[in-house]
Design an enzyme around this catalytic site. Structure first.
Site, PDB file in Angstrom:
ATOM      1  N   GLY A 200       1.232  -1.128   0.168  1.00 45.72           N
ATOM      2  CA  GLY A 200       0.114   0.175  -0.212  1.00 45.72           C
ATOM      3  C   GLY A 200       0.771   1.197  -0.026  1.00 45.72           C
ATOM      4  O   GLY A 200       2.292   1.298   0.083  1.00 45.72           O
ATOM      5  N   ASN A 201      -0.080   2.162   0.396  1.00 44.59           N
ATOM      6  CA  ASN A 201       0.896   3.853   0.267  1.00 44.59           C
ATOM      7  C   ASN A 201       0.624   4.177   1.553  1.00 44.59           C
ATOM      8  O   ASN A 201      -1.041   4.213   2.159  1.00 44.59           O
ATOM      9  CB  ASN A 201       1.570   3.720  -1.656  1.00 44.59           C
ATOM     10  CG  ASN A 201      -0.093   4.284  -1.475  1.00 44.59           C
ATOM     11  OD1 ASN A 201      -1.035   5.245  -1.014  1.00 44.59           O
ATOM     12  ND2 ASN A 201      -0.699   4.139  -2.390  1.00 44.59           N
ATOM     13  N   ARG A 202       0.815   5.660   1.845  1.00 41.72           N
ATOM     14  CA  ARG A 202       1.008   6.393   3.094  1.00 41.72           C
ATOM     15  C   ARG A 202      -0.756   7.517   2.430  1.00 41.72           C
ATOM     16  O   ARG A 202      -1.044   8.495   3.165  1.00 41.72           O
ATOM     17  CB  ARG A 202       1.851   7.684   3.011  1.00 41.72           C
ATOM     18  CG  ARG A 202       2.660   6.612   3.665  1.00 41.72           C
ATOM     19  CD  ARG A 202       3.636   7.210   4.088  1.00 41.72           C
ATOM     20  NE  ARG A 202       3.649   8.884   4.735  1.00 41.72           N
ATOM     21  CZ  ARG A 202       3.965   9.753   4.680  1.00 41.72           C
ATOM     22  NH1 ARG A 202       5.338   9.821   3.851  1.00 41.72           N
ATOM     23  NH2 ARG A 202       3.863  11.455   5.470  1.00 41.72           N
TER      24      ARG A 202
END
Ligand code: CTP
Length: 396
Positions: A200-202
């Protein structure tokens, strides 16, 4: 109109009333019978400088149950208890405040306060969803100390926050997106490795949600394709997605009839070649093979309807090959969109970009123009993006 329902947080509504009257608003307070158990009519009357409207049988010749709602520019209810939310959601009119809510045609802002269990109960959540679906602005309760020794979600938002939301609801928005259909994507996609783990990412989704909320406020029909799990903004249809492929399918399906598409989502560039059906067991080393995801914005540009405006986002850090804006210009040309919102991102704690409520950006336009937006709220940046989008929309 300030409605006050029967909860201990009623004492904080006194501060809200002060803020409203001191900033020049004429406020009539409508406490419920239970609210008067917490704060008496004398307090409301003295601070508002007006009689307190308490029940439908008072001054009947003035038909208060209809007149108050009809004449208000804004109705704020703070605190809105679980009971008040339920009665409002179901259209009950068993006291003066609920009569006002039924007759008001102005914006309605509810600031809930209750114990965590009551807020999280499926009945309350369904009532909140119903109210938001009707365009009622329901604030999220704050997290912190509750009435007793316990703490959790359910505190009344601070009076300053309710005041800011009230002022915002009172300021007229141009209805320059009325009759337009817009699609916004938000959040970071998750690319699953197995049923438990994902890449995932932030991205928090907050900027995309601010864009959706702002477009709805300007009259648009809004579809929000969301990879985030934030509360649905009022009047917005949310299509939940998880992976980049799901997001692509949903965005392309909705974009066919859209006047504008804003890709605020952080779409993963890669996904694992293989998604295991069962949980992966630990090994000494692990190599995961990734395959590139389709470029949704690129596909949108290829299929663009005449007059449709495409907006991309680019979170950049700058590197040896160029600074943030140089990368942005190159990306704008490569993606073929009309506007690219470029923002510099950094490590956790950096003031702009991910998790926070603030952002700063430079919006680059395909015609060569650029617009710097210094550090501001994500809501304000959203309004700027729609200002620039409206300027570029084709004739209906
Ligand atoms: N985007 C997209 N599909 C992807 C990746 C990104 O539609 N598979 C969109 C994003 O929603 C954003 C814009 O493209 O609006 C730019 O995203 P970014 O990740 O910066 O673009 P990339 O093409 O992946 O560029 P980079 O090589 O810098 O990662």
């Amino acid at each position: 109109m300030l409605g006050v329902a029967g909860g201990i947080a009623a004492y904080k509504a006194v501060e809200l009333l002060r803020r409203l009257t001191e900033s020049g608003h004429d406020v009539t307070v409508v406490p419920t019978a239970s609210a008067l158990q917490f704060v008496g009519a004398a307090t409301w009357s003295a601070l508002s400088g007006r009689p307190v409207a308490q029940d439908v049988w008072q001054d009947v010749h003035e038909v208060p149950h209809v007149r108050l709602g009809q004449s208000a520019d804004l109705v704020v209810v703070a605190p809105a208890t679980a009971d008040l939310l339920a009665r409002a959601a179901h259209g009950l009119a068993d006291d003066l405040l609920t009569n006002v809510l039924l007759t008001a045609r102005c914006p309605v802002l509810l600031a809930p306060a209750m114990h965590t269990e009551m807020w999280e109960h499926a009945a309350t959540q369904a009532n909140v969803a119903t109210l938001r679906g009707r365009g009622v602005l329901v604030l999220e309760p704050a997290v912190g100390r509750l009435t007793g020794k316990d703490s959790g979600k359910g505190r009344l938002p601070e009076p300053d926050e309710i005041f800011a939301a009230a002022v915002d609801a009172l300021s007229p928005r141009p209805q320059d997106l009325a009759g337009r259909r817009v699609v916004v994507s938000a959040g970071g996609t998750r690319e699953h490795l197995d049923p438990v783990r994902f890449l995932g990412n932030r991205s928090s989704g907050k900027q995309g949600y601010a864009l959706a909320r702002a477009a709805a406020g300007r009259g648009a029909e809004v579809v929000l394709v969301s990879a985030a799990s934030l509360p649905a903004p009022a009047g917005v249809r949310v299509v939940p997605v998880t992976s980049a492929l799901e997001l692509r399918e949903a965005v392309l399906a909705e974009a066919g009839t859209a006047d504008a598409v804003v890709m605020a989502a952080a779409v993963a560039d890669y996904r694992p070649v293989e998604r295991l059906a069962t949980k992966r067991k630990k090994t000494d080393t692990l190599t995961v093979e990734l395959v590139q995801n389709p470029d949704v914005l690129g596909e949108l540009a290829e299929r663009r309807r005449p007059g449709q405006v495409l907006v991309g986002f680019a979170a950049e850090t700058g590197d040896a090959d160029g600074d943030v804006l140089a990368h942005g210009r190159a990306k704008l040309a490569r993606k073929g969109c009309d506007l690219l919102v470029v923002n510099e991102v950094g490590e956790p704690g950096h003031p702009t970009g991910f998790e926070g409520d603030a952002n700063a950006a430079t919006v680059l336009a395909a015609d060569g123009a650029s617009y710097a937006v210094p550090l501001t709220s994500k809501d304000t940046l959203a309004q700027v993006v729609w200002d620039l989008t409206v300027d570029r929309l084709g004739a209906r």
